[in-house]
Enzyme design. Structure first.
Site, mmCIF file in Angstrom:
data_model
loop_
_atom_site.group_PDB
_atom_site.id
_atom_site.type_symbol
_atom_site.label_atom_id
_atom_site.label_comp_id
_atom_site.label_asym_id
_atom_site.label_seq_id
_atom_site.Cartn_x
_atom_site.Cartn_y
_atom_site.Cartn_z
ATOM 1 N N LYS A 79 8.964 -13.413 7.831
ATOM 2 C CA LYS A 79 9.270 -13.045 6.597
ATOM 3 C C LYS A 79 10.470 -13.753 6.317
ATOM 4 O O LYS A 79 11.337 -14.037 6.898
ATOM 5 C CB LYS A 79 9.678 -11.354 6.625
ATOM 6 C CG LYS A 79 9.644 -10.878 5.279
ATOM 7 C CD LYS A 79 8.290 -10.330 4.873
ATOM 8 C CE LYS A 79 7.950 -9.841 3.380
ATOM 9 N NZ LYS A 79 6.780 -8.972 3.286
ATOM 10 N N GLY A 179 -1.009 6.656 -8.247
ATOM 11 C CA GLY A 179 -0.595 5.021 -8.487
ATOM 12 C C GLY A 179 -1.864 4.744 -8.855
ATOM 13 O O GLY A 179 -2.660 4.374 -8.326
ATOM 14 N N GLY A 181 -2.155 1.438 -10.543
ATOM 15 C CA GLY A 181 -1.759 0.043 -10.512
ATOM 16 C C GLY A 181 -2.783 -0.974 -10.326
ATOM 17 O O GLY A 181 -4.039 -0.589 -10.320
HETATM 18 P P1 NAD Z 1 1.396 -2.038 -9.034
HETATM 19 O O1 NAD Z 1 2.874 -1.905 -9.371
HETATM 20 O O2 NAD Z 1 0.534 -2.854 -9.761
HETATM 21 O O3 NAD Z 1 1.305 -0.358 -9.025
HETATM 22 C C1 NAD Z 1 1.743 0.606 -8.513
HETATM 23 C C2 NAD Z 1 1.566 1.784 -9.501
HETATM 24 O O4 NAD Z 1 2.413 2.884 -9.160
HETATM 25 C C3 NAD Z 1 2.042 1.402 -10.915
HETATM 26 O O5 NAD Z 1 1.163 1.677 -11.849
HETATM 27 C C4 NAD Z 1 3.260 2.387 -11.155
HETATM 28 O O6 NAD Z 1 3.630 2.626 -12.383
HETATM 29 C C5 NAD Z 1 2.928 3.446 -10.428
HETATM 30 N N1 NAD Z 1 4.157 4.622 -9.968
HETATM 31 C C6 NAD Z 1 5.199 3.928 -9.515
HETATM 32 N N2 NAD Z 1 6.065 5.124 -9.172
HETATM 33 C C7 NAD Z 1 5.037 5.972 -9.255
HETATM 34 C C8 NAD Z 1 5.551 7.300 -8.916
HETATM 35 N N3 NAD Z 1 6.438 8.111 -8.567
HETATM 36 N N4 NAD Z 1 4.430 8.169 -9.067
HETATM 37 C C9 NAD Z 1 2.970 7.766 -9.566
HETATM 38 N N5 NAD Z 1 3.043 6.531 -9.800
HETATM 39 C C10 NAD Z 1 3.846 5.767 -9.700
HETATM 40 O O7 NAD Z 1 1.294 -2.182 -7.480
HETATM 41 P P2 NAD Z 1 -0.155 -2.624 -6.509
HETATM 42 O O8 NAD Z 1 -0.189 -3.928 -6.229
HETATM 43 O O9 NAD Z 1 -0.939 -1.855 -7.267
HETATM 44 O O10 NAD Z 1 0.450 -1.863 -5.175
HETATM 45 C C11 NAD Z 1 0.427 -0.613 -4.647
HETATM 46 C C12 NAD Z 1 0.911 -0.282 -3.292
HETATM 47 O O11 NAD Z 1 0.165 -1.076 -2.446
HETATM 48 C C13 NAD Z 1 2.334 -0.851 -3.306
HETATM 49 O O12 NAD Z 1 2.992 0.137 -2.315
HETATM 50 C C14 NAD Z 1 2.075 -2.173 -2.569
HETATM 51 O O13 NAD Z 1 3.173 -2.698 -1.602
HETATM 52 C C15 NAD Z 1 0.991 -2.077 -1.708
HETATM 53 N N6 NAD Z 1 0.147 -3.027 -1.416
HETATM 54 C C16 NAD Z 1 -0.433 -3.790 -2.386
HETATM 55 C C17 NAD Z 1 -1.172 -4.878 -2.104
HETATM 56 C C18 NAD Z 1 -1.718 -5.909 -3.065
HETATM 57 O O14 NAD Z 1 -2.709 -6.597 -2.809
HETATM 58 N N7 NAD Z 1 -1.540 -5.607 -4.345
HETATM 59 C C19 NAD Z 1 -1.456 -5.256 -0.606
HETATM 60 C C20 NAD Z 1 -0.975 -4.471 0.348
HETATM 61 C C21 NAD Z 1 -0.026 -3.338 -0.085
#
Ligand code: NAD
Length: 367
Positions: A79, A179, A181
């Protein structure tokens, strides 16, 4: 002091990168390269102190060793962190200087996007080194990993349903998804395709509305999600949401989602086991992202990526078997699976050598 910490945590190498002209202060932590070159994202954060940045690099790089090992990748853990404010301190020079440091490691460390970094920053890094993943698709990169992560989460879910209920009938159960997202929305879509009942919450109201209107989910309040009567709680937003305050409220039988670091601490994992709630370890379930970028190393291919995602089903299933075999909670079983794999492969393979470094095929630099 630092060597004591490295010895305790098992790090191989920590590189302090400095370039005055570019304003670069970065730390690259290579935790373990027994399985292959160390892969892990680059994070940019306004750390309050150098110690805080170092701690983050050490902690996150170690986590990547476990994640990559459980994912079955021939990749070690690393990292990098840049000390700086992503809103103010970014420049071409900064990322090119960082790229040169990555290049100097000759493939022992491969970088990727993490918090505070976007694909444009990676373009600059890519100008100086090929040891970078998550570059834009026009350069032969893998693009947005979120749909793959969601699909991988689905595989982890099926393994969990099988272990807890003896069937993988996704549509039969109810889901509380926190979430909506990038990953969450894709995951919701997959659940709904199977006819599952999905409750959803997000701080972003527009996303909730989309989940309701487009996919037929039921909206619940931000706090209400913990009380929702659903067999599966699926954290897809933040870490640490399974904690002392929320645990007594959870009605679920399974916790399976894409968020990182879902358990506030190890003790929570022990209590989950006692309460008979099956926890599908986050880093095994959400490995889709790293699997996807890892394929850039020898030529990205979408079909191979989908195939790889399906291995998450077996990885998570194997973790549940180890938990049973050794009578330990699943979060510990995940670490054990990683340790066993590194130990076994380590016996037959020497640590990765920089000059035999990874070769990136099918990618082009420039615009
Ligand atoms: P993102 O930012 O697109 O989505 C996260 C969502 O959570 C957002 O829509 C945000 O508004 C919402 N959110 C934040 N705080 C909240 C709360 N207190 N209650 C409800 N909703 C809340 O991120 P993502 O890429 O979708 O990733 C989501 C999670 O998965 C993260 O923890 C990330 O580290 C993990 N992750 C993502 C990937 C990837 O491929 N994108 C890979 C491994 C892990």
């Amino acid at each position: 002091m630092i060597f004591d910490t490295m010895a305790t945590m098992g790090h191989e190498e920590v590189v302090f990168c400095h370039n005055k002209d570019a304003g670069l202060k970065a730390i690259i932590a290579i935790h373990n390269t027994v399985l292959g070159p160390a892969l892990g994202g680059l994070r940019m954060w306004p750390y309050k102190s150098e110690q805080e940045a170092l701690n983050d690099a050490l902690r996150l790089s170690r986590g990547m060793t476990f994640k990559n090992a459980v994912a079955g990748l021939n990749i070690g853990g690393g990292k990098a962190v840049i000390i700086g404010d992503p809103a103010k301190d970014k420049s071409e020079a900064l990322f090119r200087a960082f790229g040169r440091f990555v290049n100097s490691l000759n493939g022992r460390y491969i970088t990727a996007e993490d918090v505070g970094i976007d694909v444009n920053d990676m373009e600059h890094v890519f100008r100086e080194t090929e040891f970078v993943t998550g570059v834009h698709q026009v350069h032969g990169g893998s693009g947005d990993p979120s749909p793959f992560t969601a699909y991988g989460t689905m595989q982890g879910l099926m393994a969990a349903l099988n272990a807890q209920f003896g069937n993988e009938d996704v549509g039969k159960y109810r889901y509380a998804v926190q979430g909506a997202g990038h990953v969450g929305m894709e995951f919701i879509k997959l659940l709904r395709e199977q006819g599952a009942k999905v409750y959803v919450t997000d701080i972003n109201k527009e996303l909730v509305q989309r989940a309701v209107e487009e996919f037929g989910c039921t909206a619940v309040g931000l706090d209400e999600i913990y009380d929702t009567d659903a067999e599966v709680y699926s954290p897809c937003a933040l870490g640490g949401t399974v904690n002392d305050a929320t645990l007594p409220r959870l009605k679920c039988k399974i916790i399976c989602g894409a968020a990182n670091n879902q358990l506030a601490n190890d003790a929570i994992g022990d209590i989950l086991e006692k309460r008979g709630i099956l926890y599908a370890p986050d880093y095994a379930v959400n490995a889709g992202g790293v699997m996807n970028v890892s394929l850039e190393i020898d030529g990205y291919n979408r079909e191979r990526a989908m195939r790889m995602m399906r291995t998450i089903y077996h990885n998570v299933g194997r973790i549940f078997q180890i938990a049973k075999r050794d009578s330990i909670p699943t979060y510990k079983a995940a670490d054990r699976l990683a340790e066993e794999r590194i130990a076994t492969i380590g016996k037959i393979k020497l640590p990765h050598m920089g000059n035999n470094g990874p070769r990136f095929l099918g990618r082009m630099r420039g615009h």
